[in-house]
Design an enzyme around this catalytic site. Structure first.
Site, PDB file in Angstrom:
ATOM      1  N   ASN A  55       0.792  -1.225   0.000  1.00  0.00           N
ATOM      2  CA  ASN A  55       0.000   0.000   0.000  1.00  0.00           C
ATOM      3  C   ASN A  55       0.824   1.275   0.000  1.00  0.00           C
ATOM      4  OD1 ASN A  55       0.393  -1.307   2.643  1.00  0.00           O
ATOM      5  ND2 ASN A  55      -0.429   0.596   3.465  1.00  0.00           N
ATOM      6  N   GLN A  83      -5.097  -3.953  -1.915  1.00  0.00           N
ATOM      7  CA  GLN A  83      -4.601  -2.968  -2.887  1.00  0.00           C
ATOM      8  C   GLN A  83      -4.537  -3.518  -4.303  1.00  0.00           C
ATOM      9  OE1 GLN A  83      -3.811   0.238  -2.637  1.00  0.00           O
ATOM     10  NE2 GLN A  83      -4.029   0.470  -0.426  1.00  0.00           N
ATOM     11  N   SER A 103     -11.047  -5.306   0.705  1.00  0.00           N
ATOM     12  CA  SER A 103     -11.681  -4.213   1.435  1.00  0.00           C
ATOM     13  C   SER A 103     -12.467  -3.357   0.445  1.00  0.00           C
ATOM     14  CB  SER A 103     -10.594  -3.384   2.128  1.00  0.00           C
ATOM     15  OG  SER A 103     -11.172  -2.275   2.757  1.00  0.00           O
ATOM     16  N   ALA A 104     -13.764  -3.162   0.723  1.00  0.00           N
ATOM     17  CA  ALA A 104     -14.633  -2.480  -0.253  1.00  0.00           C
ATOM     18  C   ALA A 104     -14.208  -1.038  -0.521  1.00  0.00           C
ATOM     19  CB  ALA A 104     -16.083  -2.520   0.229  1.00  0.00           C
ATOM     20  N   HIS A 105     -13.784  -0.331   0.527  1.00  0.00           N
ATOM     21  CA  HIS A 105     -13.531   1.103   0.307  1.00  0.00           C
ATOM     22  C   HIS A 105     -12.279   1.368  -0.530  1.00  0.00           C
ATOM     23  CE1 HIS A 105     -10.327   2.245   3.320  1.00  0.00           C
ATOM     24  NE2 HIS A 105     -10.673   1.080   3.821  1.00  0.00           N
ATOM     25  N   THR A 143     -26.448 -10.838  11.969  1.00  0.00           N
ATOM     26  CA  THR A 143     -27.281 -10.534  10.807  1.00  0.00           C
ATOM     27  C   THR A 143     -26.472  -9.728   9.800  1.00  0.00           C
ATOM     28  OG1 THR A 143     -29.191 -10.514  12.246  1.00  0.00           O
ATOM     29  CG2 THR A 143     -29.459  -9.477  10.093  1.00  0.00           C
ATOM     30  N   CYS A 228      -3.222   4.812   7.476  1.00  0.00           N
ATOM     31  CA  CYS A 228      -3.665   4.151   8.704  1.00  0.00           C
ATOM     32  C   CYS A 228      -2.665   4.332   9.838  1.00  0.00           C
ATOM     33  CB  CYS A 228      -3.874   2.668   8.456  1.00  0.00           C
ATOM     34  SG  CYS A 228      -4.803   2.329   6.970  1.00  0.00           S
TER      35      CYS A 228
HETATM   36  C1  PLP Z   1      -6.349  -0.553   3.538  1.00  0.00           C
HETATM   37  C2  PLP Z   1      -5.623  -1.822   3.635  1.00  0.00           C
HETATM   38  C3  PLP Z   1      -5.931  -2.768   4.621  1.00  0.00           C
HETATM   39  C4  PLP Z   1      -6.970  -2.510   5.682  1.00  0.00           C
HETATM   40  O1  PLP Z   1      -8.250  -2.431   5.156  1.00  0.00           O
HETATM   41  P1  PLP Z   1      -9.373  -1.596   5.940  1.00  0.00           P
HETATM   42  O2  PLP Z   1     -10.633  -2.092   5.358  1.00  0.00           O
HETATM   43  O3  PLP Z   1      -9.104  -0.151   5.657  1.00  0.00           O
HETATM   44  O4  PLP Z   1      -9.213  -1.913   7.387  1.00  0.00           O
HETATM   45  C5  PLP Z   1      -5.214  -3.933   4.664  1.00  0.00           C
HETATM   46  N1  PLP Z   1      -4.236  -4.173   3.760  1.00  0.00           N
HETATM   47  C6  PLP Z   1      -3.912  -3.307   2.808  1.00  0.00           C
HETATM   48  C7  PLP Z   1      -2.822  -3.649   1.836  1.00  0.00           C
HETATM   49  C8  PLP Z   1      -4.579  -2.095   2.702  1.00  0.00           C
HETATM   50  O5  PLP Z   1      -4.230  -1.219   1.762  1.00  0.00           O
END
Ligand code: PLP
Length: 284
Positions: A55, A83, A103-105, A143, A228
């Site tokens: 990342n 990523q 991770s969706a976001h 749920t 993070c």
């Molecule tokens: C963002 C990220 C995570 C953590 O995902 P979150 O849903 O934000 O907690 C884990 N691994 C990598 C490589 C990331 O870029």
């Protein structure tokens, strides 16, 4: 050693519980070589966990080669693909992985939801993370949040659709960005020039503290290290992990480009960076 904190902190927690963890050292580009994995395996190795794309650096590890090796040796393989999705094809069969996290976001989906792929195999049994009802094959009770899941599904679907054209577009923006900074001396590239996704560029600027540079670049959203872990003033453990000196790690910024980044914005970013770096160096 340069995994995301989501994995690093989990491994540290496991260590506290008596699990022995082998921390693999990446090469200077941030990649883990299949040979390094092979040499580190022991008879009692239960699982290997590696990220596909780092990342902070954008470098890509050869997960398919490592997956083939681990399948042959009968060791479970978890891959953090947070990523990688939307940037590279992610095919759990071709990669030979047993577990894969998303991770969706990270693909413009909703925050607060992700997915864990679990291979249907007696070896890949995951213990319940929380209890109460036995949902999700007993692995995650509770749920299900339909709106989150639908949003995530749609986001991944759109990411898959854009996979044919988007990487080439980002590649162009990235080249434009790097050539826009060519006039600046003393710029160091961190990561891999060959094995990388185009949306992440990590650069160190000699003679300029990353914190001052970030303050000067107030029209740009950039980060020193991972978003993070950005509350810390320590230089990035990822840059340290690939052997970047503390001095240059303190002078590193990560620039990312995405679906909504335009060529005009790249031009604007370059002119801002050139101006601010030149100004900061002059008052040194
Ligand atoms: C963002 C990220 C995570 C953590 O995902 P979150 O849903 O934000 O907690 C884990 N691994 C990598 C490589 C990331 O870029």
């Amino acid at each position: 050693m340069i995994e995301h904190k989501a994995v690093v902190d989990t491994c540290k927690w496991l260590e506290q519980g008596g699990v022995e963890v082998t921390w693999l050292r990446p090469d200077r580009e941030g990649r883990i070589a299949p040979e390094v994995v092979a040499e580190s395996l022991r008879d009692e190795t239960a699982m290997v966990s590696l990220m596909m794309v780092n990342n902070e650096l954008g470098c890509v590890t050869d997960i398919a080669a490592i997956g083939a090796l681990l399948r042959q040796r009968g060791v479970l393989f978890h891959v953090d693909a947070a990523q990688a999705a939307g940037k590279l094809p992610v095919d759990v069969s071709a990669l030979n992985v047993d577990l894969l996290s998303l991770s969706a976001h990270k693909v413009y989906g909703p925050k607060g939801v992700g997915a864990l792929y679990v291979r249907r195999s007696p070896d890949a049994l995951v213990e319940a993370q929380m209890h109460g009802g036995g949902h999700e094959r007993g692995m995650r009770s509770g749920t299900l949040p339909t709106h989150q899941m639908v949003g995530m599904g749609k986001a991944f679907e759109m990411a898959r659709e854009s996979l044919d054209a988007e990487p080439a577009r980002l590649e162009e923006l990235r080249d434009m960005f790097l050539s826009g900074l060519e006039g600046l001396e003393g710029v160091h590239f961190n990561g891999s020039r060959e094995h990388r996704v185009p949306g992440i560029v990590n650069l160190s600027f000699e003679g300029v503290e990353a914190e001052s540079l970030m303050l000067g670049l107030r029209h740009l959203a950039v980060s020193s290290g991972s978003a993070c872990a950005s509350a810390t003033v320590e230089p990035s453990f990822v840059l340290r992990g690939i052997g970047v000196s503390d001095e240059l790690a303190h002078r590193a910024l990560r620039f990312s480009f995405g679906r909504f980044t335009s060529a005009e914005e790249i031009e604007f970013a370059c002119s801002q960076i050139v101006d601010v770096v030149t100004r900061l160096r002059a008052v040194r």
